[in-house]
Design a protein around this motif. Structure first.
Motif, mmCIF file in Angstrom:
data_model
loop_
_atom_site.group_PDB
_atom_site.id
_atom_site.type_symbol
_atom_site.label_atom_id
_atom_site.label_comp_id
_atom_site.label_asym_id
_atom_site.label_seq_id
_atom_site.Cartn_x
_atom_site.Cartn_y
_atom_site.Cartn_z
ATOM 1 N N GLN A 232 5.548 -14.903 -2.137
ATOM 2 C CA GLN A 232 6.331 -14.285 -1.080
ATOM 3 C C GLN A 232 6.535 -12.780 -1.266
ATOM 4 O O GLN A 232 6.916 -12.095 -0.322
ATOM 5 C CB GLN A 232 7.693 -14.961 -0.975
ATOM 6 C CG GLN A 232 8.577 -14.794 -2.188
ATOM 7 C CD GLN A 232 9.886 -15.558 -2.053
ATOM 8 O OE1 GLN A 232 10.210 -16.052 -0.997
ATOM 9 N NE2 GLN A 232 10.619 -15.642 -3.134
ATOM 10 N N LEU A 233 6.266 -12.232 -2.444
ATOM 11 C CA LEU A 233 6.423 -10.795 -2.617
ATOM 12 C C LEU A 233 5.335 -10.014 -1.899
ATOM 13 O O LEU A 233 5.519 -8.856 -1.566
ATOM 14 C CB LEU A 233 6.418 -10.440 -4.109
ATOM 15 C CG LEU A 233 7.704 -10.743 -4.881
ATOM 16 C CD1 LEU A 233 7.536 -10.360 -6.330
ATOM 17 C CD2 LEU A 233 8.893 -10.022 -4.276
ATOM 18 N N THR A 234 4.194 -10.630 -1.663
ATOM 19 C CA THR A 234 3.112 -9.942 -0.977
ATOM 20 C C THR A 234 3.255 -10.128 0.530
ATOM 21 O O THR A 234 3.850 -11.090 1.002
ATOM 22 C CB THR A 234 1.747 -10.495 -1.424
ATOM 23 O OG1 THR A 234 1.628 -11.861 -0.980
ATOM 24 C CG2 THR A 234 1.600 -10.441 -2.937
ATOM 25 N N MET A 235 2.682 -9.194 1.288
ATOM 26 C CA MET A 235 2.682 -9.345 2.739
ATOM 27 C C MET A 235 1.874 -10.573 3.127
ATOM 28 O O MET A 235 2.249 -11.313 4.046
ATOM 29 C CB MET A 235 2.106 -8.085 3.398
ATOM 30 C CG MET A 235 2.036 -8.173 4.920
ATOM 31 S SD MET A 235 3.626 -8.562 5.707
ATOM 32 C CE MET A 235 4.485 -7.000 5.498
ATOM 33 N N ARG A 236 0.780 -10.809 2.414
ATOM 34 C CA ARG A 236 -0.010 -12.006 2.712
ATOM 35 C C ARG A 236 0.838 -13.261 2.539
ATOM 36 O O ARG A 236 0.793 -14.170 3.369
ATOM 37 C CB ARG A 236 -1.232 -12.065 1.798
ATOM 38 C CG ARG A 236 -2.059 -13.324 1.990
ATOM 39 C CD ARG A 236 -3.320 -13.341 1.178
ATOM 40 N NE ARG A 236 -4.122 -14.508 1.509
ATOM 41 C CZ ARG A 236 -5.439 -14.571 1.387
ATOM 42 N NH1 ARG A 236 -6.106 -13.518 0.925
ATOM 43 N NH2 ARG A 236 -6.096 -15.656 1.722
ATOM 44 N N ASP A 266 0.256 -3.040 14.415
ATOM 45 C CA ASP A 266 -0.500 -2.047 13.653
ATOM 46 C C ASP A 266 0.006 -1.950 12.213
ATOM 47 O O ASP A 266 -0.796 -1.817 11.268
ATOM 48 C CB ASP A 266 -0.405 -0.674 14.319
ATOM 49 C CG ASP A 266 -1.201 -0.594 15.610
ATOM 50 O OD1 ASP A 266 -2.052 -1.476 15.821
ATOM 51 O OD2 ASP A 266 -0.966 0.336 16.403
ATOM 52 N N THR A 267 1.335 -2.028 12.044
ATOM 53 C CA THR A 267 1.892 -1.970 10.684
ATOM 54 C C THR A 267 1.451 -3.180 9.876
ATOM 55 O O THR A 267 1.076 -3.053 8.705
ATOM 56 C CB THR A 267 3.430 -1.905 10.741
ATOM 57 O OG1 THR A 267 3.820 -0.702 11.412
ATOM 58 C CG2 THR A 267 4.024 -1.924 9.340
ATOM 59 N N LEU A 268 1.490 -4.344 10.498
ATOM 60 C CA LEU A 268 1.044 -5.553 9.799
ATOM 61 C C LEU A 268 -0.429 -5.432 9.415
ATOM 62 O O LEU A 268 -0.820 -5.798 8.292
ATOM 63 C CB LEU A 268 1.269 -6.776 10.680
ATOM 64 C CG LEU A 268 0.782 -8.118 10.106
ATOM 65 C CD1 LEU A 268 1.422 -8.395 8.753
ATOM 66 C CD2 LEU A 268 1.080 -9.259 11.084
ATOM 67 N N ARG A 271 -0.656 -3.132 6.394
ATOM 68 C CA ARG A 271 -0.121 -3.742 5.168
ATOM 69 C C ARG A 271 -1.091 -4.783 4.614
ATOM 70 O O ARG A 271 -1.286 -4.878 3.396
ATOM 71 C CB ARG A 271 1.233 -4.389 5.458
ATOM 72 C CG ARG A 271 2.346 -3.409 5.830
ATOM 73 C CD ARG A 271 2.903 -2.704 4.612
ATOM 74 N NE ARG A 271 3.480 -3.639 3.653
ATOM 75 C CZ ARG A 271 4.711 -4.136 3.730
ATOM 76 N NH1 ARG A 271 5.509 -3.790 4.750
ATOM 77 N NH2 ARG A 271 5.161 -4.962 2.802
ATOM 78 N N LEU A 272 -1.694 -5.578 5.478
ATOM 79 C CA LEU A 272 -2.660 -6.580 5.010
ATOM 80 C C LEU A 272 -3.940 -5.910 4.510
ATOM 81 O O LEU A 272 -4.517 -6.335 3.497
ATOM 82 C CB LEU A 272 -2.984 -7.570 6.139
ATOM 83 C CG LEU A 272 -1.872 -8.537 6.522
ATOM 84 C CD1 LEU A 272 -2.259 -9.355 7.746
ATOM 85 C CD2 LEU A 272 -1.533 -9.478 5.358
ATOM 86 N N LYS A 273 -4.353 -4.855 5.200
ATOM 87 C CA LYS A 273 -5.559 -4.140 4.772
ATOM 88 C C LYS A 273 -5.374 -3.564 3.375
ATOM 89 O O LYS A 273 -6.310 -3.575 2.550
ATOM 90 C CB LYS A 273 -5.893 -3.034 5.762
ATOM 91 C CG LYS A 273 -7.193 -2.294 5.435
ATOM 92 C CD LYS A 273 -7.499 -1.220 6.472
ATOM 93 C CE LYS A 273 -8.796 -0.498 6.117
ATOM 94 N NZ LYS A 273 -9.091 0.583 7.122
ATOM 95 N N ALA A 274 -4.160 -3.094 3.073
ATOM 96 C CA ALA A 274 -3.881 -2.543 1.746
ATOM 97 C C ALA A 274 -3.980 -3.614 0.672
ATOM 98 O O ALA A 274 -4.217 -3.304 -0.504
ATOM 99 C CB ALA A 274 -2.473 -1.922 1.730
ATOM 100 N N GLU A 275 -3.816 -4.877 1.055
ATOM 101 C CA GLU A 275 -3.954 -5.998 0.109
ATOM 102 C C GLU A 275 -5.354 -6.594 0.149
ATOM 103 O O GLU A 275 -5.626 -7.603 -0.507
ATOM 104 C CB GLU A 275 -2.913 -7.074 0.414
ATOM 105 C CG GLU A 275 -1.483 -6.598 0.177
ATOM 106 C CD GLU A 275 -0.445 -7.661 0.521
ATOM 107 O OE1 GLU A 275 -0.847 -8.815 0.826
ATOM 108 O OE2 GLU A 275 0.753 -7.358 0.470
#
Length: 338
Positions: A232-236, A266-268, A271-275
């Motif tokens: 749960q700490l990750t956006m994924r 767009d923010t989501l 954030r997922l792209k960064a992961e």
């Protein structure tokens, strides 16, 4: 380290009881900070601090210091959490306790380290259920809820009292008689532990209100939910947590999930792209993982699995499964059953 959380279903039912007893819903939500939208999905997570704030506001508004005991004594755990449903599908009361110990984090997720919150200790005077929740006197109401829920959960199965003796670490709050009425046993306050000595006959008492087939489906769902808690700490992980309860509907949209997270599409995406993932990849991987779990259990058909992971067309599910694993889902299902 993630902050402690509680299942939204638990908070929702507590709110409903308080309102039924005369509390004002809006005032309770305002004073506690609980987001009413989050209560719509019983598998969602509520910050424990907000849950406790709601509990204490309910005690005050209802003018009922024993509110937590009354809540635990009234709620059917099967109505608020998959953990209760698993208990009803267990073969015996001992099996139900084992599953409670295994999945208790889905009700209340605490930092317990490698140990379980509840253990069964066999002592000279009989078996004891011991609650290892850290710093229990910071919120004795959580002990009240847990113990009264356990006692309440046994009432439909027989007349023999479940509990013989109760030990509690906190001081007498002034309503001992209500403790002993609800728990059905003598209570010792200021003890060294929170524990209940139970009648050993209950350990072999049969339950099995649901078939074993249902037990397998429920435990796989619960295992997936535990996995989401761990990520749960990750956006994924947060996205997976929101997707899981609605995956079977096939209506999993990036915009709606972003709104649930309180951010833009767009923010989501960023954030997922960064992961290193996309929203479509998260959904696809979750479907793949759950499909493998269902089929490996050998209890769910290919068509049922297709529905459970969000495919309305079994042929489309079959094509996706071949892409994931290089084999048809029917072959894996036959292997699991052989």
């Amino acid at each position: 380290m993630p902050k402690p959380t509680v299942a939204a279903g638990v908070t929702s039912k507590m709110l409903e009881l308080a309102v039924d007893l005369g509390a004002d819903r809006g005032a309770l939500l305002d004073s506690s900070g609980v987001d009413p939208a989050a209560l719509q999905d019983f598998d969602a997570r509520i910050p424990l601090a907000d849950h406790i704030a709601l509990l204490r506001a309910a005690k005050e508004q209802c003018r009922n210091p024993a509110f937590a005991l009354h809540y635990g004594n009234s709620v059917n755990l099967a109505e608020v959490s998959v953990v209760g449903l698993i208990g009803y599908a267990s073969a015996t009361m001992l099996d139900a306790f084992v599953e409670l110990s295994r999945y208790s984090r889905l009700i209340l997720d605490l930092d317990l380290g490698p140990g379980a919150r509840f253990t069964l200790e066999r002592e000279a005077d009989g078996p004891w259920i011991v609650d290892h929740r850290p710093h229990p006197n910071d919120c004795p109401e959580l002990t009240e809820i847990a113990f009264s829920q356990m006692v309440n959960g046994t009432r439909r199965f027989g007349e023999t009292p479940f509990v013989r003796e109760v030990e509690l670490t906190h001081p007498d709050p002034g309503y001992r008689a209500e403790y002993e009425r609800i728990l059905g046993a003598t209570v010792t306050f200021d003890s060294s532990r929170n524990a209940m000595r139970i009648d050993p006959a209950w350990l072999s008492h049969p339950i099995a209100l649901q078939p074993r087939y249902v037990f397998g489906i429920l435990t796989r769902h619960a295992d997936a939910m535990l996995h989401l808690l761990d990520t749960q700490l990750t956006m994924r992980g947060r996205v997976e947590q929101l997707i899981l309860p609605i995956l079977h509907t096939g209506q999993v949209g990036m915009s709606s999930i972003a709104a649930r997270l309180g951010c833009s599409r767009d923010t989501l995406y960023r954030r997922l792209k960064a992961e290193g993932v996309t929203f479509a990849k998260v959904v696809d991987d979750l479907r793949h993982r759950l499909a493998l779990d269902y089929l490996a259990g050998g209890k769910v058909s290919v068509n049922e699995t297709a529905y459970l992971v969000g495919f309305s067309d079994p042929a489309a599910f079959s094509r996706a499964f071949i892409r994931w694993s290089g084999q048809r889902p029917g072959r894996m299902s036959r292997i699991a059953k052989s």
